[in-house]
Every structure is written in C-alpha cells, then in structure tokens.
Motif scaffolding. Sequence first.
Motif, PDB file in Angstrom:
ATOM      1  N   LEU A  29       0.825  -1.210   0.000  1.00 45.30           N
ATOM      2  CA  LEU A  29       0.000   0.000   0.000  1.00 45.30           C
ATOM      3  C   LEU A  29       0.857   1.256   0.000  1.00 45.30           C
ATOM      4  N   ALA A  30       1.955   1.238   0.755  1.00 47.28           N
ATOM      5  CA  ALA A  30       2.834   2.403   0.816  1.00 47.28           C
ATOM      6  C   ALA A  30       3.443   2.705  -0.539  1.00 47.28           C
ATOM      7  N   ARG A  31       3.772   1.671  -1.306  1.00 44.34           N
ATOM      8  CA  ARG A  31       4.394   1.892  -2.617  1.00 44.34           C
ATOM      9  C   ARG A  31       3.385   2.270  -3.693  1.00 44.34           C
ATOM     10  N   LEU A  32       2.172   1.742  -3.610  1.00 45.33           N
ATOM     11  CA  LEU A  32       1.161   2.087  -4.612  1.00 45.33           C
ATOM     12  C   LEU A  32       0.482   3.416  -4.297  1.00 45.33           C
ATOM     13  N   GLY A  33       0.217   3.690  -3.034  1.00 50.74           N
ATOM     14  CA  GLY A  33      -0.422   4.947  -2.640  1.00 50.74           C
ATOM     15  C   GLY A  33      -1.766   5.186  -3.303  1.00 50.74           C
ATOM     16  N   PRO A  34      -2.718   4.230  -3.249  1.00 50.22           N
ATOM     17  CA  PRO A  34      -4.022   4.441  -3.884  1.00 50.22           C
ATOM     18  C   PRO A  34      -4.742   5.635  -3.276  1.00 50.22           C
ATOM     19  N   ARG A  35      -5.446   6.402  -4.138  1.00 48.57           N
ATOM     20  CA  ARG A  35      -6.108   7.618  -3.671  1.00 48.57           C
ATOM     21  C   ARG A  35      -7.383   7.863  -4.478  1.00 48.57           C
ATOM     22  N   VAL A  36      -8.146   8.865  -4.051  1.00 44.50           N
ATOM     23  CA  VAL A  36      -9.397   9.195  -4.723  1.00 44.50           C
ATOM     24  C   VAL A  36      -9.130   9.517  -6.191  1.00 44.50           C
ATOM     25  N   GLY A  37      -9.919   8.923  -7.077  1.00 50.88           N
ATOM     26  CA  GLY A  37      -9.753   9.129  -8.511  1.00 50.88           C
ATOM     27  C   GLY A  37      -8.970   8.034  -9.194  1.00 50.88           C
ATOM     28  N   ASP A  38      -8.282   7.192  -8.414  1.00 55.13           N
ATOM     29  CA  ASP A  38      -7.514   6.071  -8.971  1.00 55.13           C
ATOM     30  C   ASP A  38      -8.420   4.869  -9.204  1.00 55.13           C
ATOM     31  N   LEU A  39      -7.992   4.018 -10.150  1.00 58.29           N
ATOM     32  CA  LEU A  39      -8.546   2.676 -10.277  1.00 58.29           C
ATOM     33  C   LEU A  39      -7.442   1.683  -9.965  1.00 58.29           C
ATOM     34  N   VAL A  40      -7.687   0.834  -8.975  1.00 59.76           N
ATOM     35  CA  VAL A  40      -6.727  -0.173  -8.525  1.00 59.76           C
ATOM     36  C   VAL A  40      -7.175  -1.531  -9.041  1.00 59.76           C
ATOM     37  N   TRP A  41      -6.242  -2.275  -9.630  1.00 58.62           N
ATOM     38  CA  TRP A  41      -6.471  -3.696  -9.886  1.00 58.62           C
ATOM     39  C   TRP A  41      -5.792  -4.477  -8.767  1.00 58.62           C
ATOM     40  N   ASP A  42      -6.519  -5.415  -8.166  1.00 53.66           N
ATOM     41  CA  ASP A  42      -5.935  -6.354  -7.211  1.00 53.66           C
ATOM     42  C   ASP A  42      -6.084  -7.742  -7.814  1.00 53.66           C
ATOM     43  N   ILE A  43      -5.004  -8.255  -8.377  1.00 53.50           N
ATOM     44  CA  ILE A  43      -5.046  -9.523  -9.112  1.00 53.50           C
ATOM     45  C   ILE A  43      -4.604 -10.643  -8.183  1.00 53.50           C
ATOM     46  N   GLY A  44      -5.482 -11.600  -7.955  1.00 52.70           N
ATOM     47  CA  GLY A  44      -5.257 -12.616  -6.946  1.00 52.70           C
ATOM     48  C   GLY A  44      -5.651 -12.061  -5.599  1.00 52.70           C
ATOM     49  N   CYS A  45      -6.937 -11.657  -5.481  1.00 50.99           N
ATOM     50  CA  CYS A  45      -7.374 -10.875  -4.321  1.00 50.99           C
ATOM     51  C   CYS A  45      -7.469 -11.694  -3.042  1.00 50.99           C
ATOM     52  N   GLY A  46      -7.567 -13.040  -3.143  1.00 51.90           N
ATOM     53  CA  GLY A  46      -7.537 -13.878  -1.947  1.00 51.90           C
ATOM     54  C   GLY A  46      -8.660 -13.569  -0.975  1.00 51.90           C
ATOM     55  N   SER A  47      -8.303 -13.101   0.202  1.00 53.29           N
ATOM     56  CA  SER A  47      -9.288 -12.786   1.236  1.00 53.29           C
ATOM     57  C   SER A  47      -9.982 -11.462   0.994  1.00 53.29           C
ATOM     58  N   GLY A  48      -9.459 -10.644   0.075  1.00 49.54           N
ATOM     59  CA  GLY A  48     -10.001  -9.318  -0.165  1.00 49.54           C
ATOM     60  C   GLY A  48      -9.381  -8.227   0.672  1.00 49.54           C
ATOM     61  N   ALA A  49      -8.354  -8.558   1.467  1.00 46.58           N
ATOM     62  CA  ALA A  49      -7.779  -7.575   2.387  1.00 46.58           C
ATOM     63  C   ALA A  49      -7.189  -6.374   1.652  1.00 46.58           C
ATOM     64  N   PHE A  50      -6.343  -6.622   0.642  1.00 45.52           N
ATOM     65  CA  PHE A  50      -5.717  -5.498  -0.055  1.00 45.52           C
ATOM     66  C   PHE A  50      -6.761  -4.680  -0.805  1.00 45.52           C
ATOM     67  N   ALA A  51      -7.732  -5.359  -1.429  1.00 48.26           N
ATOM     68  CA  ALA A  51      -8.784  -4.643  -2.164  1.00 48.26           C
ATOM     69  C   ALA A  51      -9.573  -3.739  -1.232  1.00 48.26           C
ATOM     70  N   VAL A  52      -9.951  -4.252  -0.077  1.00 47.67           N
ATOM     71  CA  VAL A  52     -10.709  -3.463   0.884  1.00 47.67           C
ATOM     72  C   VAL A  52      -9.892  -2.272   1.362  1.00 47.67           C
ATOM     73  N   GLU A  53      -8.617  -2.484   1.638  1.00 47.27           N
ATOM     74  CA  GLU A  53      -7.799  -1.396   2.175  1.00 47.27           C
ATOM     75  C   GLU A  53      -7.521  -0.321   1.128  1.00 47.27           C
ATOM     76  N   SER A  54      -7.460  -0.686  -0.143  1.00 50.65           N
ATOM     77  CA  SER A  54      -7.356   0.322  -1.204  1.00 50.65           C
ATOM     78  C   SER A  54      -8.646   1.127  -1.292  1.00 50.65           C
ATOM     79  N   ALA A  55      -9.784   0.440  -1.157  1.00 48.06           N
ATOM     80  CA  ALA A  55     -11.070   1.138  -1.185  1.00 48.06           C
ATOM     81  C   ALA A  55     -11.224   2.051   0.026  1.00 48.06           C
ATOM     82  N   ARG A  56     -10.702   1.634   1.183  1.00 46.90           N
ATOM     83  CA  ARG A  56     -10.750   2.490   2.373  1.00 46.90           C
ATOM     84  C   ARG A  56      -9.981   3.788   2.157  1.00 46.90           C
TER      85      ARG A  56
END
Length: 406
Positions: free
Chosen positions: A250-277
């Motif tokens: 997350l620190a290296r990607l720095g997702p923010r408002v206006g971005d579209l994030v792909w989470d490939i191999g989302c598993g439990s959904g943790a990274f996807a949820v935290e990018s949406a947060r």
Amino acid sequence: MADRVTVIGWDGSPLTAAARSALGAATLVAGAPHHLALPEVPHTAERIRLGSVALVARRVAGHRGTAVVLADGDPGFFGVVRTLRAPEFGLEVEVVPAVSSVAAAFARAGMPWDDAHVVVAHRRTLRRAVNVCRAHTKVAVLTSPGAGPAELGLLLEGVHRTFVICEELGTDRERVTILTSDKAADHTWRDPNVVIVMGGPAGPAVAEGGGWIAGRDPAAAGPRGWTLPAEAYGGLMGEGELEPLRAAQLARLGPRVGDLVWDIGCGSGAFAVESARAGAAVIAVDSAIEACARTESAARHHGVQLQVVHGSAPHVLENLPEPDVVRVGGGGAAVVSAVADRRPQRIVAHAATRDAAELVGRDLTEHGYQVECALLQSVELDTRAWTERERSVAFLLSGVLPERSG
C-alpha cells in the motif's frame, strides 16, 4: 484594463438589485447565448460569447470601461472566477453569486448533499470522475460535451448505479430524468447538465443532524491504520497477504481518490478493501470463486465499494478499464508482463525466491519501469512471553513509470 469587473452568477431566478445595477453600467458583457439574451443586458454594450474563459479574460483585461461576466450557478465553485483571477490577467473582480448547479440538482432530487463528492468531468478527467463514481455512493458530476451522462454510463459498465440527470437547470427547458446507468447511453442529453450518481451497498450511516465535514467522513474508512489484522478478514490468509507485506505494498502504490486499482489474486479481499478504504476505485480479480465470495463479503462488512471479477489472469484482464496502480498477488511474471503492457503508473508484486524476483524485475525493466526490490522479513512476537509466533519472508518488487511517477 477594465475599470470594474463584476462576475454574476445566474440560476434562472430574477437578477438581484446588485446584478441589475452592474449590468446596467456595463460596456462589455460576456456570457453564454442564454445569458446575452437576458433583457437586462444593455443594447449598447459589447457582447462576447463565453467559450474560452482565458480568451475572455484577455479581452476584459484590455477593455477600457465596465465589464460583466455572466456564468451559470455559483461562478466561484468550479467556475470562471478562478481563471479571471489568475495573476497573468491582473483582474480584481466583484462576485454576485447564485445557487450552484450542484445545490440546485440536489434540491430538485430532494436530497441532502453535504455527504456527496463533487467532480468535474471533461475529456481529460472523465476516467477519474468515473473512478470516483465507482468508489462512492453519492457523487455529483459536473459534465461537459463529450463527457456527459452517456459516457459516464458506458464507462461504468459492470457497476450498477442510479443517475439523476438534471439538464439546463434554471431555464425554460429544464428537465430531470432518473434512470439506471446502463440506460444513459440510449439517450441524447442537453448541455449543460449535472448528474447525481448514486448506488452501491450503503456505507456507515451519517449521524443524526449530519456530519462535520463535506464529502466522505474520514471515520467512515473504519479503524485507523493502512492495514487491518487477519482477524478482520476471517483470520485465514495466504503468505502474500500478511499484514506487513500488505502495508509495504500500500505504501508503494499509494491508492487515492480518482484512482482505479487492480488487485489480481485478491484472496481474502484484504488489499482490495484497504485500497477502497483509501478512497480509490477497486477491481478485485481471482480465479477461485471462493476468493471472490470472500472479497465481496469483506467489502460488505467494511462498508466499501468495489467490483469483483471472477476469472484467470492474464486473459480476464483484457476487457477491464485502464488501471492507475496494480497489485499482482498471483500469477508470476506472465501476469506482471500483461499488466505492464497496460502501462499503469505503479505495479507491485512479490516473490518467494530470488530467482522468481529477478524474473519479475527484468520483465518490469524491459517494459520501461524503474524497479526496486526489497527482502522483507517479519517476525511477530507473542508479547505475553516474548516468543516468536509467526515469521514471514518475501521479496517485494515495485515498478514506477518515470514519465508517470505521480
């Protein structure tokens, strides 16, 4: 330079005494055709059709007399005042505001809007405006020709939203239409218009009496911290989803408002949820139907919006909208290569061995990315006895496009 410059907002209501007085003294009036047709505009005044605000500002700056610029709604809210006050024109302006078109649109819909995001869509920013509509449940979009309701609906494919489309507010041709986003492209819409975009699972309820900040309340993102412990996602996680690695990604990607994030191999959904947060729009991809179900469940539990796509990468990626940043949680070098072909600003991946890390790193380099790699070792201690509870080791790779480092 003009002796006096007044900017008048117009919302269809009768002009105020201050606005009529300024217009009556004007020797130059700039505005859209429906503004210039107002009976209060003096017949003797020079009239300029408002297209490029910068060009009008130059004409006003060179005019000797009294100038008036007419604009729809509140000219200080995403309006002409910002350009007119730019240092290169040297203009001091007086502003007579009106009800903003966003406020008028929500009034027509009978809805509060202190909890809404407001974005401007034109050809250059349309994709980012759509990403905000993907990520949030209430968004007002100020549209422009070529970036209107039809284009918004087409780019929201796969995401269900309701549109309240308000055309030519304040005029005799005003029209308000409510339809689903997939139907918007079936119609021709008049400019200017405002689109209220609503939908998705409900987030945390706004406290009685309203919130304390316009737009998204930071507390709606849930507990503090970029990442949440495994227990927040049911406790079962793969090696590539452990909290220290997620925090570094997350620190290296720095997702923010206006971005579209792909989470490939989302598993439990943790990274996807935290990018949406963090306010970003997210598309979570996994080949396992169980992982897709877990990710959807995690999104509902944490009150965030995201789209889940079931399929195997890289083939499933072909029809997805363009990403800004991407986490590759599975698939190795082949998936990383397919992602790099789409030229997102940043990519992160991880590897269990140095050989696998070198393979991914070389591929990113060949695609023109600046590559960094770090060996992350995390040891979790049980603080009751200060004994080791869990250890994880992974190579973290990140790639950044030099020309798109933002």
